[in-house]
Design an enzyme around this catalytic site. Sequence first.
Site, PDB file in Angstrom:
ATOM      1  N   HIS A  54      55.032  80.857  10.531  1.00 13.35           N
ATOM      2  CA  HIS A  54      53.706  80.504  11.059  1.00 13.35           C
ATOM      3  C   HIS A  54      53.193  79.226  10.399  1.00 13.35           C
ATOM      4  O   HIS A  54      52.678  78.331  11.079  1.00 13.35           O
ATOM      5  CB  HIS A  54      52.745  81.672  10.829  1.00 13.35           C
ATOM      6  CG  HIS A  54      51.393  81.471  11.410  1.00 13.35           C
ATOM      7  ND1 HIS A  54      50.285  81.238  10.622  1.00 13.35           N
ATOM      8  CD2 HIS A  54      50.953  81.478  12.701  1.00 13.35           C
ATOM      9  CE1 HIS A  54      49.218  81.117  11.403  1.00 13.35           C
ATOM     10  NE2 HIS A  54      49.597  81.257  12.672  1.00 13.35           N
ATOM     11  N   ASP A  55      53.339  79.122   9.079  1.00  7.86           N
ATOM     12  CA  ASP A  55      52.934  77.901   8.372  1.00  7.86           C
ATOM     13  C   ASP A  55      53.694  76.695   8.915  1.00  7.86           C
ATOM     14  O   ASP A  55      53.109  75.635   9.160  1.00  7.86           O
ATOM     15  CB  ASP A  55      53.195  78.027   6.867  1.00  7.86           C
ATOM     16  CG  ASP A  55      52.241  78.967   6.158  1.00  7.86           C
ATOM     17  OD1 ASP A  55      51.295  79.473   6.789  1.00  7.86           O
ATOM     18  OD2 ASP A  55      52.458  79.209   4.950  1.00  7.86           O
ATOM     19  N   GLY A 110      48.443  84.181   3.728  1.00  8.54           N
ATOM     20  CA  GLY A 110      47.212  83.846   3.026  1.00  8.54           C
ATOM     21  C   GLY A 110      47.231  82.374   2.676  1.00  8.54           C
ATOM     22  O   GLY A 110      47.886  81.572   3.328  1.00  8.54           O
ATOM     23  N   TYR A 114      53.621  83.757   1.352  1.00 11.21           N
ATOM     24  CA  TYR A 114      53.165  82.878   2.429  1.00 11.21           C
ATOM     25  C   TYR A 114      51.992  83.397   3.239  1.00 11.21           C
ATOM     26  O   TYR A 114      51.351  82.618   3.940  1.00 11.21           O
ATOM     27  CB  TYR A 114      54.329  82.564   3.374  1.00 11.21           C
ATOM     28  CG  TYR A 114      55.302  81.600   2.754  1.00 11.21           C
ATOM     29  CD1 TYR A 114      55.142  80.230   2.900  1.00 11.21           C
ATOM     30  CD2 TYR A 114      56.366  82.056   1.984  1.00 11.21           C
ATOM     31  CE1 TYR A 114      56.018  79.338   2.311  1.00 11.21           C
ATOM     32  CE2 TYR A 114      57.248  81.174   1.388  1.00 11.21           C
ATOM     33  CZ  TYR A 114      57.070  79.815   1.559  1.00 11.21           C
ATOM     34  OH  TYR A 114      57.932  78.936   0.962  1.00 11.21           O
ATOM     35  N   ASP A 163      50.156  81.376  16.669  1.00 16.26           N
ATOM     36  CA  ASP A 163      49.477  82.621  16.311  1.00 16.26           C
ATOM     37  C   ASP A 163      50.067  83.810  17.068  1.00 16.26           C
ATOM     38  O   ASP A 163      50.262  84.890  16.503  1.00 16.26           O
ATOM     39  CB  ASP A 163      47.977  82.505  16.575  1.00 16.26           C
ATOM     40  CG  ASP A 163      47.266  81.572  15.604  1.00 16.26           C
ATOM     41  OD1 ASP A 163      47.906  81.085  14.643  1.00 16.26           O
ATOM     42  OD2 ASP A 163      46.064  81.319  15.806  1.00 16.26           O
TER      43      ASP A 163
END
EC number: 3.1.1.4
Length: 146
Positions: free
Chosen positions: A74-75, A56, A54, A120
């Site tokens: 985060h995604d 990148g 995950y 973030d």
Amino acid sequence: MNPAHLLILAAVCVSPLGASSNRPMPLNLYQFKNMVQCTVPNRSWWHFADYGCYCGRGGSGTPVDDLDRCCQIHDNCYNEAEKISRCWPYFKTYSYECSQGTLTCKGGNNACAAAVCDCDRLAAICFAGAPYNDNNYNIDLKARCQ
């Protein structure tokens, strides 16, 4: 040329060239990079750009470890932010502060910027608390991320 300027240039140039199944390179990558460097100053941010399934571009399968799980979260956080009207997390910049390893999203951000900043910030904090396994850097995604 300043490495930061090269990074921004690469993000702008690479994003339209990616395959349609890949997300574009984020333009707020510079801010996220700085957040990661704030919480994990002893490791280059680049080590997180191609880690696990995950961290990148893209993301699929089962995360390989806790650090990869940080990237999956985060995604998912960005996916939630996209539900805010006209919010494009990969292109949204925001105001934040780093002080002695502590990140704070500033109050002047609009709803989208606040959401992206928090995504973030939480990811950078998660990175700081997760062990880094060199064996999970630059893995074979087809073999390990089904």
